[in-house]
Design a protein around this motif. Structure first.
Motif, PDB file in Angstrom:
ATOM      1  N   PHE A 210     -22.730 -11.549 -32.342  1.00 43.83           N
ATOM      2  CA  PHE A 210     -21.773 -12.239 -31.446  1.00 43.83           C
ATOM      3  C   PHE A 210     -20.344 -11.780 -31.691  1.00 43.83           C
ATOM      4  O   PHE A 210     -19.471 -11.954 -30.849  1.00 43.83           O
ATOM      5  N   GLY A 235     -30.772  -8.204 -33.319  1.00 40.28           N
ATOM      6  CA  GLY A 235     -30.126  -7.013 -32.775  1.00 40.28           C
ATOM      7  C   GLY A 235     -29.157  -6.463 -33.805  1.00 40.28           C
ATOM      8  O   GLY A 235     -28.120  -7.071 -34.063  1.00 40.28           O
ATOM      9  N   VAL A 262     -32.078 -17.480 -25.801  1.00 41.18           N
ATOM     10  CA  VAL A 262     -31.788 -16.412 -24.837  1.00 41.18           C
ATOM     11  C   VAL A 262     -32.674 -16.553 -23.597  1.00 41.18           C
ATOM     12  O   VAL A 262     -32.193 -16.419 -22.468  1.00 41.18           O
ATOM     13  N   GLY A 315     -38.730 -11.614 -23.841  1.00 34.74           N
ATOM     14  CA  GLY A 315     -39.329 -11.318 -22.535  1.00 34.74           C
ATOM     15  C   GLY A 315     -40.527 -12.215 -22.244  1.00 34.74           C
ATOM     16  O   GLY A 315     -40.670 -12.745 -21.134  1.00 34.74           O
ATOM     17  N   ARG A 334     -43.085  -0.660 -23.997  1.00 41.76           N
ATOM     18  CA  ARG A 334     -43.800   0.421 -24.679  1.00 41.76           C
ATOM     19  C   ARG A 334     -45.251   0.009 -24.896  1.00 41.76           C
ATOM     20  O   ARG A 334     -46.139   0.826 -24.985  1.00 41.76           O
ATOM     21  N   LYS A 372     -33.120   5.583 -27.423  1.00 43.83           N
ATOM     22  CA  LYS A 372     -33.872   5.768 -26.179  1.00 43.83           C
ATOM     23  C   LYS A 372     -33.386   4.860 -25.055  1.00 43.83           C
ATOM     24  O   LYS A 372     -33.550   5.178 -23.880  1.00 43.83           O
ATOM     25  N   ASP A 420     -24.239 -11.546 -21.080  1.00 48.66           N
ATOM     26  CA  ASP A 420     -23.256 -11.980 -22.075  1.00 48.66           C
ATOM     27  C   ASP A 420     -22.957 -10.878 -23.085  1.00 48.66           C
ATOM     28  O   ASP A 420     -22.317 -11.140 -24.093  1.00 48.66           O
ATOM     29  N   VAL A 421     -23.460  -9.667 -22.791  1.00 47.18           N
ATOM     30  CA  VAL A 421     -23.278  -8.587 -23.768  1.00 47.18           C
ATOM     31  C   VAL A 421     -22.430  -7.471 -23.181  1.00 47.18           C
ATOM     32  O   VAL A 421     -22.565  -7.106 -22.011  1.00 47.18           O
ATOM     33  N   HIS A 444     -20.310 -13.301 -25.386  1.00 48.57           N
ATOM     34  CA  HIS A 444     -21.653 -13.234 -26.000  1.00 48.57           C
ATOM     35  C   HIS A 444     -22.020 -14.611 -26.583  1.00 48.57           C
ATOM     36  O   HIS A 444     -21.630 -14.948 -27.702  1.00 48.57           O
ATOM     37  N   GLN A 488     -39.592   0.561 -33.156  1.00 46.84           N
ATOM     38  CA  GLN A 488     -38.921   0.683 -31.857  1.00 46.84           C
ATOM     39  C   GLN A 488     -37.533   1.320 -31.944  1.00 46.84           C
ATOM     40  O   GLN A 488     -36.939   1.662 -30.931  1.00 46.84           O
TER      41      GLN A 488
HETATM   42  N1  LIG Z   1     -27.496 -12.049 -26.053  1.00 46.99           N
HETATM   43  C1  LIG Z   1     -27.964 -12.567 -27.161  1.00 46.99           C
HETATM   44  O1  LIG Z   1     -27.439 -13.555 -27.657  1.00 46.99           O
HETATM   45  C2  LIG Z   1     -29.175 -11.965 -27.802  1.00 46.99           C
HETATM   46  C3  LIG Z   1     -29.607 -10.710 -27.456  1.00 46.99           C
HETATM   47  N2  LIG Z   1     -30.733 -10.184 -28.037  1.00 46.99           N
HETATM   48  C4  LIG Z   1     -31.128  -8.819 -27.646  1.00 46.99           C
HETATM   49  O2  LIG Z   1     -32.430  -8.851 -27.105  1.00 46.99           O
HETATM   50  C5  LIG Z   1     -33.192  -7.801 -27.670  1.00 46.99           C
HETATM   51  C6  LIG Z   1     -34.657  -8.143 -27.623  1.00 46.99           C
HETATM   52  O3  LIG Z   1     -34.929  -9.223 -28.481  1.00 46.99           O
HETATM   53  P1  LIG Z   1     -36.427  -9.661 -28.820  1.00 46.99           P
HETATM   54  O4  LIG Z   1     -37.183  -9.913 -27.586  1.00 46.99           O
HETATM   55  O5  LIG Z   1     -36.323 -10.749 -29.815  1.00 46.99           O
HETATM   56  O6  LIG Z   1     -36.952  -8.320 -29.498  1.00 46.99           O
HETATM   57  P2  LIG Z   1     -38.442  -7.835 -29.659  1.00 46.99           P
HETATM   58  O7  LIG Z   1     -38.400  -6.793 -30.695  1.00 46.99           O
HETATM   59  O8  LIG Z   1     -39.357  -8.984 -29.862  1.00 46.99           O
HETATM   60  O9  LIG Z   1     -38.782  -7.175 -28.242  1.00 46.99           O
HETATM   61  C7  LIG Z   1     -38.271  -5.948 -27.827  1.00 46.99           C
HETATM   62  C8  LIG Z   1     -39.280  -5.299 -26.919  1.00 46.99           C
HETATM   63  O10 LIG Z   1     -38.709  -4.132 -26.386  1.00 46.99           O
HETATM   64  C9  LIG Z   1     -39.724  -3.118 -26.360  1.00 46.99           C
HETATM   65  N3  LIG Z   1     -39.097  -1.805 -26.356  1.00 46.99           N
HETATM   66  C10 LIG Z   1     -38.320  -1.250 -27.301  1.00 46.99           C
HETATM   67  N4  LIG Z   1     -37.921  -0.023 -26.939  1.00 46.99           N
HETATM   68  C11 LIG Z   1     -38.471   0.208 -25.732  1.00 46.99           C
HETATM   69  C12 LIG Z   1     -38.421   1.309 -24.820  1.00 46.99           C
HETATM   70  N5  LIG Z   1     -37.727   2.413 -25.101  1.00 46.99           N
HETATM   71  N6  LIG Z   1     -39.104   1.215 -23.669  1.00 46.99           N
HETATM   72  C13 LIG Z   1     -39.827   0.116 -23.377  1.00 46.99           C
HETATM   73  N7  LIG Z   1     -39.904  -0.962 -24.182  1.00 46.99           N
HETATM   74  C14 LIG Z   1     -39.229  -0.916 -25.350  1.00 46.99           C
HETATM   75  C15 LIG Z   1     -40.530  -3.369 -27.610  1.00 46.99           C
HETATM   76  O11 LIG Z   1     -41.812  -2.797 -27.531  1.00 46.99           O
HETATM   77  C16 LIG Z   1     -40.553  -4.885 -27.657  1.00 46.99           C
HETATM   78  O12 LIG Z   1     -41.670  -5.423 -27.011  1.00 46.99           O
HETATM   79  C17 LIG Z   1     -32.615  -7.652 -29.074  1.00 46.99           C
HETATM   80  O13 LIG Z   1     -32.880  -6.400 -29.621  1.00 46.99           O
HETATM   81  C18 LIG Z   1     -31.154  -7.889 -28.856  1.00 46.99           C
HETATM   82  O14 LIG Z   1     -30.521  -6.680 -28.531  1.00 46.99           O
HETATM   83  C19 LIG Z   1     -31.463 -10.904 -28.928  1.00 46.99           C
HETATM   84  C20 LIG Z   1     -31.081 -12.154 -29.295  1.00 46.99           C
HETATM   85  C21 LIG Z   1     -29.855 -12.768 -28.826  1.00 46.99           C
END
Ligand SMILES: NC(=O)C1=CN([C@@H]2O[C@H](COP(=O)(O)OP(=O)(O)OC[C@H]3O[C@@H](n4cnc5c(N)ncnc54)[C@H](O)[C@@H]3O)[C@@H](O)[C@H]2O)C=CC1
Length: 490
Positions: A210, A235, A262, A315, A334, A372, A420-421, A444, A488
């Motif tokens: 944040f 993140g 989120v 998601g 993926r 990526k 928010d990012v 954020h 990842q």
């Molecule tokens: N705005 C906010 O306050 C917050 C933002 N986030 C962001 O959300 C992101 C996701 O969080 P989570 O769902 O908890 O992570 P997660 O690790 O559970 O899910 C990420 C998904 O993205 C997929 N992925 C990664 N690279 C890929 C690619 N090149 N092509 C296709 N799929 C791909 C992975 O296979 C995985 O299923 C975090 O990395 C962070 O950047 C997370 C928490 C708070």
């Protein structure tokens, strides 16, 4: 070759416990940074104890000073001896006792002349500095630096507001009672910032997405003592992960800590954009009334196609929350979900991202920022989206080509963009997303609700505790471990 740094001091102290008793600033190991820095002439006799605003020379009192101290405060000296010998809990008590003794001795000394008062104060200061030094240099004592957004006037409005710098994740007393030094600041950017003062000797950094403390390769190079980075949230793209891996750092985050926060926020943003909510709100604030200006492009969510790009923890929760709205749900990732989970969410897997995107009325990103995914939504990809598409991006600002989003919002190709990012954060006053049309942006905030703060604060505390004990973290929390990036991020 990857240099491995020792994690957790339990093992560390066992290996050289005798050496530590005699020379508490040394570990006795040839690879110990403390020993190396001492050989370079930066040993305890010249070390300085940094606090956020002052720098006090920290050293063990000379024998003469010790005799003076002994005469002035015999109880204090015996407490110090006791402190040095006993284990952690007893040491904490001894520290408190020593401080109390100092204060009592000051209060009951019946000083009348200003000279004697000055002497007494000098002794007291010397004793307290010694105590502080011993706390810093005792075996396993760590310097931990937290970088959080400032709470200012809001800091005291909620006792659970632990995510701000003033709240310090609610772990200050715990850390200090264990003899660790805990520096917390919001001043993280530029060569003269507070964070820079601690880069060279911090052992642990606690950043938060944040208010990201950007840990660049250059900073990592200078962070000679750094062993562990624990992100308070999810993140860790603010860290140069490859450089961290090469330096043998461990990078971890509190996986799952704010996924609900989120997913709920994304649902809100989808509805805000679909219903064209913000222009209506602005009308009310500005004393206007113009139904047509809102209604001409306000829609129901039911029946629309919503696609999530990335379908991990957030998601999936989003898909579950969207299911009762009777939308067509698509996802690209993926990895394909278990058939059971697919059935539960009713979402259809799209292996080819570019085949999915043109079908979507609403696109939501749920990906980490990696090599990526950086700039994934560039001019060409945005051009493939449906005209008038709504985009919700709570993942990371740098997934988008900033100018391509501005252009598409201005032309109406993107009908609404919310998230928010940003990059960088805090967003500068002239960031173009602040001024583009059809946006519903915020700072954020989505993953830092009070509930989320309590969860990620507890997660950080748990990992620090494990680190002190030399124990493993929950496996899903590791982003960099033993020179390897989580899959990842590779
Ligand atoms: N705005 C906010 O306050 C917050 C933002 N986030 C962001 O959300 C992101 C996701 O969080 P989570 O769902 O908890 O992570 P997660 O690790 O559970 O899910 C990420 C998904 O993205 C997929 N992925 C990664 N690279 C890929 C690619 N090149 N092509 C296709 N799929 C791909 C992975 O296979 C995985 O299923 C975090 O990395 C962070 O950047 C997370 C928490 C708070």
């Amino acid at each position: 070759m990857v240099k491995k740094k020792t994690l957790g001091f339990a093992k560390h102290t066992n290996r050289a416990s005798e050496e530590l008793t005699r020379r508490p600033w040394r570990c006795g190991g040839g690879r110990c940074r403390g020993c190396r820095s001492r050989r370079r002439g930066a040993g305890p006799s010249t070390a300085r104890v940094e606090t956020s605003s002052v720098s006090i020379p920290a050293r063990i009192p000379s024998p003469i000073e010790q005799t003076q101290l002994e005469r002035a405060f015999p109880e204090l000296i015996s407490s110090l001896e006791f402190y040095k010998k006993e284990r952690e809990r007893e040491r904490e008590m001894a520290m408190k006792r020593a401080a109390t003794t100092t204060i009592q001795a000051l209060a009951s000394s019946g000083i009348s002349s200003s000279t004697r008062r000055l002497h007494c104060l000098r002794y007291a200061l010397c004793a307290l500095v010694s105590l502080h030094y011993i706390a810093q240099a005792s075996p396993g004592s760590k310097k931990i630096v937290g970088v959080f957004y400032r709470g200012n006037e809001y800091a005291s409005m909620n006792p659970n507001f632990v995510g701000c710098a003033e709240g310090a994740l609610g772990i200050r007393d715990w850390l200090e009672s264990k003899g660790h030094q805990y520096i917390v600041t919001d001043d993280k950017d530029g060569p003269d910032c507070e964070l820079e003062k601690h880069i060279h000797d911090m052992h642990v950094l606690i950043p938060t997405p944040f208010h990201p403390a950007y840990l660049t390769a250059e900073r990592i190079k200078r962070a000679k003592n750094l062993q562990l980075v624990v992100t308070a949230g999810i993140g860790s793209d603010h860290v140069d992960l490859k450089a961290a891996a090469a330096a043998g750092l461990t990078v971890a985050e509190v996986t799952g800590s704010n996924t609900v926060s989120v997913a709920e926020d994304q649902l809100m943003r989808i509805l805000i954009l679909t219903r064209n909510f913000l222009p209506g709100y602005r009308q009310v604030v500005n004393g206007e009334w113009n139904v047509a200006a809102i209604a001409y492009r306000a829609y129901d969510l039911e029946g629309k196609t919503v696609g999530t790009v990335g379908c991990g923890r957030i998601g999936r929760l989003l898909l579950q929350r969207l299911k009762p709205f009777n939308c067509n749900l698509l996802y690209h990732d993926r990895i394909k979900m278990d058939p059971e989970l697919e059935n539960q969410t009713g979402a259809k897997f799209e292996e080819d991202l570019d085949a999915m995107l043109p079908k979507c009325d609403v696109v939501v990103t749920n990906l980490p920022l990696t090599e990526k995914t950086k700039g994934m939504f560039d001019k060409d990809r945005i051009a493939k989206l449906k005209k008038g598409v709504l985009i919700v991006n709570n993942s990371r600002g740098a997934l988008m080509d900033t100018q391509a989003v501005v252009d598409a919002c201005s032309s109406g190709h993107i009908g609404g963009y919310s998230g928010d990012v940003w990059y960088p954060q805090p967003a500068p006053k002239d960031h173009p997303w602040r001024y583009m049309p059809n946006q519903a942006m915020t700072p954020h905030i989505s993953g830092t609700t009070i509930d989320a703060q309590l969860r990620y604060a507890a997660g950080v505390k748990d990992m620090l505790d494990r680190y002190f004990k030399g124990e493993e973290f929950p496996p899903q929390n590791y982003i960099v471990k033993e020179g390897e990036l989580a899959s990842q991020y590779r």
